[in-house]
Scaffold this active site. Structure first.
Site, mmCIF file in Angstrom:
data_model
loop_
_atom_site.group_PDB
_atom_site.id
_atom_site.type_symbol
_atom_site.label_atom_id
_atom_site.label_comp_id
_atom_site.label_asym_id
_atom_site.label_seq_id
_atom_site.Cartn_x
_atom_site.Cartn_y
_atom_site.Cartn_z
ATOM 1 N N HIS A 245 0.873 -1.169 0.000
ATOM 2 C CA HIS A 245 0.000 0.000 0.000
ATOM 3 C C HIS A 245 0.912 1.220 0.000
ATOM 4 O O HIS A 245 2.011 1.162 0.568
ATOM 5 C CB HIS A 245 -0.830 0.081 1.275
ATOM 6 C CG HIS A 245 -1.778 -1.045 1.482
ATOM 7 N ND1 HIS A 245 -1.442 -2.198 2.109
ATOM 8 C CD2 HIS A 245 -3.093 -1.163 1.156
ATOM 9 C CE1 HIS A 245 -2.491 -2.997 2.164
ATOM 10 N NE2 HIS A 245 -3.501 -2.396 1.585
ATOM 11 N N ASP B 29 2.255 1.699 3.416
ATOM 12 C CA ASP B 29 3.186 0.711 3.974
ATOM 13 C C ASP B 29 4.611 1.235 3.806
ATOM 14 O O ASP B 29 5.521 0.872 4.549
ATOM 15 C CB ASP B 29 3.106 -0.637 3.243
ATOM 16 C CG ASP B 29 1.746 -1.302 3.366
ATOM 17 O OD1 ASP B 29 1.012 -0.969 4.313
ATOM 18 O OD2 ASP B 29 1.425 -2.145 2.507
ATOM 19 N N MET C 136 2.653 -5.570 -7.800
ATOM 20 C CA MET C 136 1.339 -4.983 -7.483
ATOM 21 C C MET C 136 1.480 -3.888 -6.439
ATOM 22 O O MET C 136 2.281 -4.002 -5.519
ATOM 23 C CB MET C 136 0.417 -6.099 -6.971
ATOM 24 C CG MET C 136 -0.976 -5.668 -6.565
ATOM 25 S SD MET C 136 -1.095 -5.032 -4.877
ATOM 26 C CE MET C 136 -1.611 -6.496 -3.991
ATOM 27 N N GLU D 93 -10.916 -6.333 -5.423
ATOM 28 C CA GLU D 93 -10.963 -7.390 -4.404
ATOM 29 C C GLU D 93 -12.232 -7.264 -3.572
ATOM 30 O O GLU D 93 -12.480 -6.237 -2.943
ATOM 31 C CB GLU D 93 -9.731 -7.278 -3.506
ATOM 32 C CG GLU D 93 -9.703 -8.299 -2.381
ATOM 33 C CD GLU D 93 -8.418 -8.213 -1.557
ATOM 34 O OE1 GLU D 93 -7.459 -7.533 -1.984
ATOM 35 O OE2 GLU D 93 -8.386 -8.813 -0.470
ATOM 36 N N LYS E 57 -14.962 -8.492 -0.497
ATOM 37 C CA LYS E 57 -15.008 -9.057 0.858
ATOM 38 C C LYS E 57 -16.426 -8.819 1.369
ATOM 39 O O LYS E 57 -16.983 -7.747 1.136
ATOM 40 C CB LYS E 57 -13.977 -8.352 1.742
ATOM 41 C CG LYS E 57 -13.818 -8.975 3.116
ATOM 42 C CD LYS E 57 -12.674 -8.310 3.888
ATOM 43 C CE LYS E 57 -12.531 -8.926 5.254
ATOM 44 N NZ LYS E 57 -11.480 -8.283 6.056
ATOM 45 N N GLU F 186 -9.732 -13.403 -2.876
ATOM 46 C CA GLU F 186 -8.965 -13.852 -1.701
ATOM 47 C C GLU F 186 -9.658 -15.063 -1.087
ATOM 48 O O GLU F 186 -10.876 -15.042 -0.856
ATOM 49 C CB GLU F 186 -8.846 -12.726 -0.678
ATOM 50 C CG GLU F 186 -8.197 -13.216 0.619
ATOM 51 C CD GLU F 186 -7.872 -12.140 1.633
ATOM 52 O OE1 GLU F 186 -7.392 -11.070 1.225
ATOM 53 O OE2 GLU F 186 -8.097 -12.385 2.835
ATOM 54 N N HIS G 56 -11.785 -14.289 1.967
ATOM 55 C CA HIS G 56 -12.979 -13.484 1.740
ATOM 56 C C HIS G 56 -14.107 -14.302 1.102
ATOM 57 O O HIS G 56 -15.280 -14.020 1.337
ATOM 58 C CB HIS G 56 -12.637 -12.267 0.876
ATOM 59 C CG HIS G 56 -11.625 -11.369 1.519
ATOM 60 N ND1 HIS G 56 -11.175 -10.219 0.929
ATOM 61 C CD2 HIS G 56 -10.985 -11.452 2.711
ATOM 62 C CE1 HIS G 56 -10.292 -9.635 1.725
ATOM 63 N NE2 HIS G 56 -10.160 -10.380 2.806
ATOM 64 N N ASP H 268 -5.138 -13.433 -3.951
ATOM 65 C CA ASP H 268 -4.680 -13.371 -2.557
ATOM 66 C C ASP H 268 -4.882 -14.744 -1.933
ATOM 67 O O ASP H 268 -6.012 -15.169 -1.649
ATOM 68 C CB ASP H 268 -5.471 -12.307 -1.771
ATOM 69 C CG ASP H 268 -4.928 -10.905 -1.999
ATOM 70 O OD1 ASP H 268 -3.957 -10.752 -2.764
ATOM 71 O OD2 ASP H 268 -5.482 -9.957 -1.402
ATOM 72 N N ASP I 15 -12.018 -12.479 9.441
ATOM 73 C CA ASP I 15 -11.021 -12.642 8.375
ATOM 74 C C ASP I 15 -9.697 -13.075 8.998
ATOM 75 O O ASP I 15 -8.968 -12.263 9.554
ATOM 76 C CB ASP I 15 -10.871 -11.294 7.662
ATOM 77 C CG ASP I 15 -9.969 -11.352 6.456
ATOM 78 O OD1 ASP I 15 -9.819 -12.424 5.856
ATOM 79 O OD2 ASP I 15 -9.412 -10.290 6.105
ATOM 80 N N ASP J 85 -6.907 -14.681 7.645
ATOM 81 C CA ASP J 85 -5.643 -14.466 6.905
ATOM 82 C C ASP J 85 -4.549 -15.424 7.374
ATOM 83 O O ASP J 85 -3.411 -15.007 7.648
ATOM 84 C CB ASP J 85 -5.171 -13.009 7.025
ATOM 85 C CG ASP J 85 -6.102 -12.018 6.340
ATOM 86 O OD1 ASP J 85 -6.837 -12.422 5.423
ATOM 87 O OD2 ASP J 85 -6.087 -10.831 6.725
ATOM 88 N N ASP K 42 -1.645 -13.120 0.993
ATOM 89 C CA ASP K 42 -2.183 -12.031 1.822
ATOM 90 C C ASP K 42 -2.571 -12.654 3.162
ATOM 91 O O ASP K 42 -3.735 -12.946 3.414
ATOM 92 C CB ASP K 42 -3.388 -11.376 1.146
ATOM 93 C CG ASP K 42 -3.875 -10.174 1.940
ATOM 94 O OD1 ASP K 42 -3.164 -9.767 2.883
ATOM 95 O OD2 ASP K 42 -4.955 -9.647 1.638
HETATM 96 C C1 GLT Z 1 -5.936 -5.600 4.004
HETATM 97 C C2 GLT Z 1 -7.006 -6.540 3.548
HETATM 98 C C3 GLT Z 1 -6.578 -7.344 2.382
HETATM 99 C C4 GLT Z 1 -6.328 -6.536 1.155
HETATM 100 C C5 GLT Z 1 -5.193 -5.603 1.304
HETATM 101 C C6 GLT Z 1 -5.102 -4.737 0.087
HETATM 102 S S1 GLT Z 1 -5.203 -4.716 2.759
HETATM 103 O O1 GLT Z 1 -4.918 -6.305 4.663
HETATM 104 O O2 GLT Z 1 -7.365 -7.382 4.640
HETATM 105 O O3 GLT Z 1 -7.470 -8.376 2.089
HETATM 106 O O4 GLT Z 1 -5.972 -7.420 0.127
HETATM 107 O O5 GLT Z 1 -5.662 -3.488 0.291
HETATM 108 MN MN MN Z 2 -8.318 -11.199 4.330
HETATM 109 MN MN MN Z 3 -6.581 -9.455 0.400
#
Ligand code: GLT
Ligand code: MN
Ligand code: MN
Length: 394
Positions: A56, A59, A90, A183, A185, A219, A222, A247, A257, A259, A293
């Protein structure tokens, strides 16, 4: 350990700076890990065999930094990239952390907030171009509501479209050949996020002025949060040429979420996802970056972060080997051939209507009871998949 599963840059694995840089904070507790200096992130990722890093705007460049500070930070980072050989495929924009985005960014009711969001995205795109990125991700984390009393969702979708149309046209005007990856979610941090799934995004893209430069960034977490199939979402995107980025991570259905490390949950879903992406079974493969991600458990110190990163990449390669073996298994091929067989050449009849094909269809001897008589052997097929996944076969 030379087992063939350690990654190399040719594997195209990438990590977000925010992923390995995640310090373990959650809504109930602060950071547990010290900030890892950017240069060490680059060194460690390169040492682990990654291909690149994504970021980002904030970041790298702190929110509100002046031009001189920005340029120094960027020059330093570029030196780090040159020294390590990592690339930045990216870049994306943080349109969610600052309180200005508390009511959304491209969908905020206040037009000045929308204007600010577009301007910030333009700067982030410039930064991405300077670092060599070819894909710009848009994750609309704050684009949603807790109460639909706030605005009409139709307005929100219209404003989202206006902002993306503006950014696409501006990007083209600069002469940059970029692709935007949207993306989805379903929720978190908003109660409901607009355009909640990859499927919603694919339709939205078809309504954009420059839809040809827009695709999706699905993702795992998501799609899995609401219990949807990531494999089907990605397949639909691939089938229409819109899988611009991905992702990868791990997630349990119905949770926040998470991750998690890729493949650490729903190993079977991950197996079929890797099989799809790699194009096994003779289908076209995804050839873009394989982005993780995800982040390390909160229990970990920095060593655990690098264990996490290596784990994501090794798991992908292990699953790729297992999936390849599955597709090369003679029994698998035989079951699939039998279920797809077309001894009477019926399939071409359905490829495009004509009066002749409709007449041929009407004349076709089709006995539903006979067609229903034979089982499909999917129990055996799935068991074969599981045995390959477990490493018990091939
Ligand atoms: C954030 C989010 C991710 C996105 C990122 C890109 S930022 O961490 O949870 O799923 O991909 O903005
Ligand atoms: Mn996520
Ligand atoms: Mn993501």
């Amino acid at each position: 350990m030379a087992d063939g599963f350690d990654p190399t840059p040719a594997d195209r694995f990438t990590f977000g700076l925010w992923t390995v840089g995640n310090r373990g904070a959650d809504p109930f507790g602060g950071p547990v890990r010290a900030k890892i200096p950017l240069r060490r992130i680059l060194d460690k990722l390169a040492e682990a065999g990654a291909h690149g890093v994504n970021l980002h705007d904030n970041d790298l460049v702190p929110f509100g930094a002046g031009a001189a500070e920005r340029d120094l930070i960027v020059a330093d980072f570029k030196q780090g990239l040159a020294d390590t050989g990592l690339v930045v495929p990216m870049a994306t924009t943080n349109l969610f952390s600052h309180p200005v985005f508390r009511d959304g960014a491209f969908t905020a009711s206040d037009p000045k907030v929308r204007a600010y969001a577009v301007r910030k995205a333009m700067s982030a795109i410039e930064l991405g171009v300077e670092l060599g990125a070819s894909t710009i991700v848009f994750w609309g984390g704050r684009e949603g509501t807790e109460t639909d009393a706030a605005r009409d969702c139709r307005d929100a979708i219209g404003w989202f479209r206006q902002c993306l149309d503006f950014l696409c046209a501006w990007t083209k005007d600069q002469g940059w050949e970029l692709r935007f990856a949207l993306e989805a979610k379903p929720n978190e941090p908003r109660g409901d996020i607009y355009l909640a799934t990859t499927g919603h995004m694919l339709h939205f893209i078809s309504t954009l002025e420059h839809g040809e430069m827009c695709g999706v960034n699905p993702e795992v977490a998501h799609e899995n949060m609401p219990g949807l199939s990531m494999v089907h979402a990605v397949a639909q995107a691939m089938e229409c040429g819109k899988l611009f980025h991905i992702d990868l991570n791990g997630q349990r259905i119905g949770r926040y979420d998470q991750d998690l490390r890729f493949g650490s949950e729903d190993a079977k879903g991950a197996f079929f996802l890797v099989r799809l992406l790699e194009g096994f079974g003779g289908r076209p493969a995804y050839t873009g970056p394989l982005h993780f991600d995800a982040h390390a458990y909160r229990s970990e110190d920095e060593d655990g972060v690098w264990d996490f990163a290596k784990g994501c990449m090794r798991t992908y390669k292990i699953l790729a080997a297992r999936a390849r073996a599955f597709d090369q298994d003679a029994e698998v091929q035989q079951i699939l051939a039998a279920s797809h067989a077309d001894p009477d050449g019926v399939a071409p009849l359905l490829k495009g209507y004509s009066a002749a094909s409709a007449a041929a269809l009407a004349a076709l001897p089709l006995d539903p009871d006979a067609l229903a008589a034979t089982g499909k052997r999917y129990e055996r097929l799935d068991q074969l998949a599981m045995e390959h996944l477990f490493g018990a076969r091939g």
